[in-house]
Write an enzyme that holds these catalytic residues in place. Sequence first.
Site, PDB file in Angstrom:
ATOM      1  N   ILE A  50      35.677   1.497 -11.612  1.00 34.80           N
ATOM      2  CA  ILE A  50      36.628   0.316 -12.532  1.00 34.80           C
ATOM      3  C   ILE A  50      37.196   1.285 -13.397  1.00 34.80           C
ATOM      4  CG2 ILE A  50      34.905  -0.175 -14.187  1.00 34.80           C
ATOM      5  CD1 ILE A  50      36.315  -3.111 -14.391  1.00 34.80           C
ATOM      6  N   LEU A  60      23.766  -1.002 -19.675  1.00 31.21           N
ATOM      7  CA  LEU A  60      22.563  -1.643 -19.493  1.00 31.21           C
ATOM      8  C   LEU A  60      22.442  -2.267 -18.147  1.00 31.21           C
ATOM      9  CD1 LEU A  60      22.858  -1.641 -22.544  1.00 31.21           C
ATOM     10  CD2 LEU A  60      22.228  -3.937 -22.746  1.00 31.21           C
ATOM     11  N   ARG A  93      36.609  10.606 -18.045  1.00 29.74           N
ATOM     12  CA  ARG A  93      38.270  10.603 -18.028  1.00 29.74           C
ATOM     13  C   ARG A  93      38.648  10.334 -19.410  1.00 29.74           C
ATOM     14  NH1 ARG A  93      41.083   6.215 -17.480  1.00 29.74           N
ATOM     15  NH2 ARG A  93      39.450   4.872 -16.848  1.00 29.74           N
ATOM     16  N   TYR A 132      13.458   1.047  -9.173  1.00 24.49           N
ATOM     17  CA  TYR A 132      13.630   0.937 -10.567  1.00 24.49           C
ATOM     18  C   TYR A 132      13.464   2.219 -11.306  1.00 24.49           C
ATOM     19  CZ  TYR A 132      14.251  -1.130 -15.323  1.00 24.49           C
ATOM     20  OH  TYR A 132      14.430  -1.355 -16.455  1.00 24.49           O
ATOM     21  N   LYS A 136      16.047   4.631 -12.356  1.00 26.44           N
ATOM     22  CA  LYS A 136      16.381   5.166 -13.577  1.00 26.44           C
ATOM     23  C   LYS A 136      16.033   6.609 -14.055  1.00 26.44           C
ATOM     24  CE  LYS A 136      17.190   0.988 -15.847  1.00 26.44           C
ATOM     25  NZ  LYS A 136      18.278   0.697 -16.713  1.00 26.44           N
ATOM     26  N   THR A 162      10.774  -5.485 -23.824  1.00 21.32           N
ATOM     27  CA  THR A 162      11.589  -5.959 -24.759  1.00 21.32           C
ATOM     28  C   THR A 162      11.564  -7.824 -24.308  1.00 21.32           C
ATOM     29  OG1 THR A 162      12.725  -4.193 -25.096  1.00 21.32           O
ATOM     30  CG2 THR A 162      13.808  -6.205 -25.797  1.00 21.32           C
ATOM     31  N   ARG A 173       9.233 -11.996 -16.154  1.00 22.86           N
ATOM     32  CA  ARG A 173       8.297 -11.097 -17.095  1.00 22.86           C
ATOM     33  C   ARG A 173       7.296 -11.762 -17.532  1.00 22.86           C
ATOM     34  NH1 ARG A 173      13.148  -7.168 -18.801  1.00 22.86           N
ATOM     35  NH2 ARG A 173      13.959  -9.090 -18.459  1.00 22.86           N
TER      36      ARG A 173
HETATM   37  N1  UDP Z   1       2.155 -10.196 -15.934  1.00 21.76           N
HETATM   38  C1  UDP Z   1       1.002 -11.270 -15.899  1.00 21.76           C
HETATM   39  N2  UDP Z   1       1.615 -12.511 -15.583  1.00 21.76           N
HETATM   40  C2  UDP Z   1       2.853 -12.725 -15.269  1.00 21.76           C
HETATM   41  C3  UDP Z   1       3.770 -11.772 -15.300  1.00 21.76           C
HETATM   42  C4  UDP Z   1       3.455 -10.529 -15.679  1.00 21.76           C
HETATM   43  O1  UDP Z   1      -0.083 -11.108 -16.057  1.00 21.76           O
HETATM   44  O2  UDP Z   1       3.246 -13.917 -15.059  1.00 21.76           O
HETATM   45  C5  UDP Z   1       1.529  -8.734 -16.329  1.00 21.76           C
HETATM   46  C6  UDP Z   1       2.015  -7.744 -15.135  1.00 21.76           C
HETATM   47  O3  UDP Z   1       1.180  -7.629 -14.049  1.00 21.76           O
HETATM   48  C7  UDP Z   1       2.065  -6.600 -16.029  1.00 21.76           C
HETATM   49  C8  UDP Z   1       2.521  -6.992 -17.557  1.00 21.76           C
HETATM   50  O4  UDP Z   1       2.115  -8.459 -17.549  1.00 21.76           O
HETATM   51  O5  UDP Z   1       0.575  -6.077 -16.289  1.00 21.76           O
HETATM   52  C9  UDP Z   1       3.838  -6.867 -17.877  1.00 21.76           C
HETATM   53  O6  UDP Z   1       4.634  -7.380 -16.862  1.00 21.76           O
HETATM   54  P1  UDP Z   1       6.236  -7.414 -16.923  1.00 21.76           P
HETATM   55  O7  UDP Z   1       6.703  -7.957 -15.441  1.00 21.76           O
HETATM   56  O8  UDP Z   1       6.698  -8.288 -17.777  1.00 21.76           O
HETATM   57  O9  UDP Z   1       6.718  -6.027 -17.121  1.00 21.76           O
HETATM   58  P2  UDP Z   1       6.472  -4.416 -16.857  1.00 21.76           P
HETATM   59  O10 UDP Z   1       5.872  -3.914 -17.839  1.00 21.76           O
HETATM   60  O11 UDP Z   1       5.334  -4.603 -15.549  1.00 21.76           O
HETATM   61  O12 UDP Z   1       7.605  -3.931 -16.330  1.00 21.76           O
END
Ligand code: UDP
Length: 301
Positions: A50, A60, A93, A132, A136, A162, A173
């Site tokens: 773009i 992000l 650019r 991922y 990254k 976060t 998450r």
């Molecule tokens: N986790 C959990 N139950 C859930 C979602 C995540 O116990 O419903 C655990 C996951 O196995 C990890 C931690 O919480 O040990 C953080 O997971 P998240 O997906 O938030 O982020 P991560 O730090 O793993 O990228």
Amino acid sequence: MGSHLCDRLLNEGNDVICLDNFFTGNKNNIAQLINLPHFELIRHDIINPIYLEVDEIYNLACPASPVHYQFNPIKTVKTNVMGAINVLGIAKRTKAKVLQASTSEVYGNPEVHPQNESYWGKVNPVGIRSCYDEGKRAAECLMMDYRRQNSVNTKIVRIFNTYGPRMAINDGRVVSNFIVQALQNKNITIYGDGSHTRSFCYVDDMITGLITMMNSADDFYGPVNIGNPAEFTIMQLAQLIIKLTNSSSGIEFQPLPADDPVQRKPDISLAMGKISWKPKVELGEGLSNTIHYFREVLKVK
Ligand code: UDP
């Protein structure tokens, strides 16, 4: 995070162009900005080039929840690698400054605790998280090579877990899952035995960290950890959320996903020393704000 960043940058008097392909983003999160004269929204996927005229770029782009980035892992790699190349092309650019949102995932399942920026990490290159993690890491590599080879003004921030208002109900998450489950009095799903640790940073602190890093001296380009060093087990998080929501939820143990890092906690001495940043919002306060948000979204009292 993107919508919070747009809010803050506009409040500080900037013009903002927001690019989103809405794979995980939600237009409701920027509804308050749509009619502002200094805000533009472009539906665009950064894996395609773009042409824009800009001074600063916050990259992000990429789903950050394991559930979402594993949904289409090839696309996750493309977003990180081709996305970074396209972003760096704009920067080269236009001579714009680029801040790359990297991640604590570059440390993989760390043997060093807490993690500092000089640790190179322990990442499985062929696992289900590698789209991922390695994506990254490749983006960090691109930032550094464009800096060395093409003098692009790049900065790398490694974002640790976060959370905050505007997370999606189905984000997947841990913080949003647990709050949604607790508010609905459903079982809290702990993967593994709950002894894994994470360190949770409230979104407002994170946004301050990103903007402070963008505005920092050109000779400080990171990588720098931005996160909250207060470390909790997943069991402690579940218990705190049950207490704060006054929930009758029980706990349900489910299998641990592959390559799930056992412990994670940022060493933030570099951020404190170089950009005088440290988080201010404690977990209880941040969770209360987030619970308030989800109560409104889910329409529960
Ligand atoms: N986790 C959990 N139950 C859930 C979602 C995540 O116990 O419903 C655990 C996951 O196995 C990890 C931690 O919480 O040990 C953080 O997971 P998240 O997906 O938030 O982020 P991560 O730090 O793993 O990228």
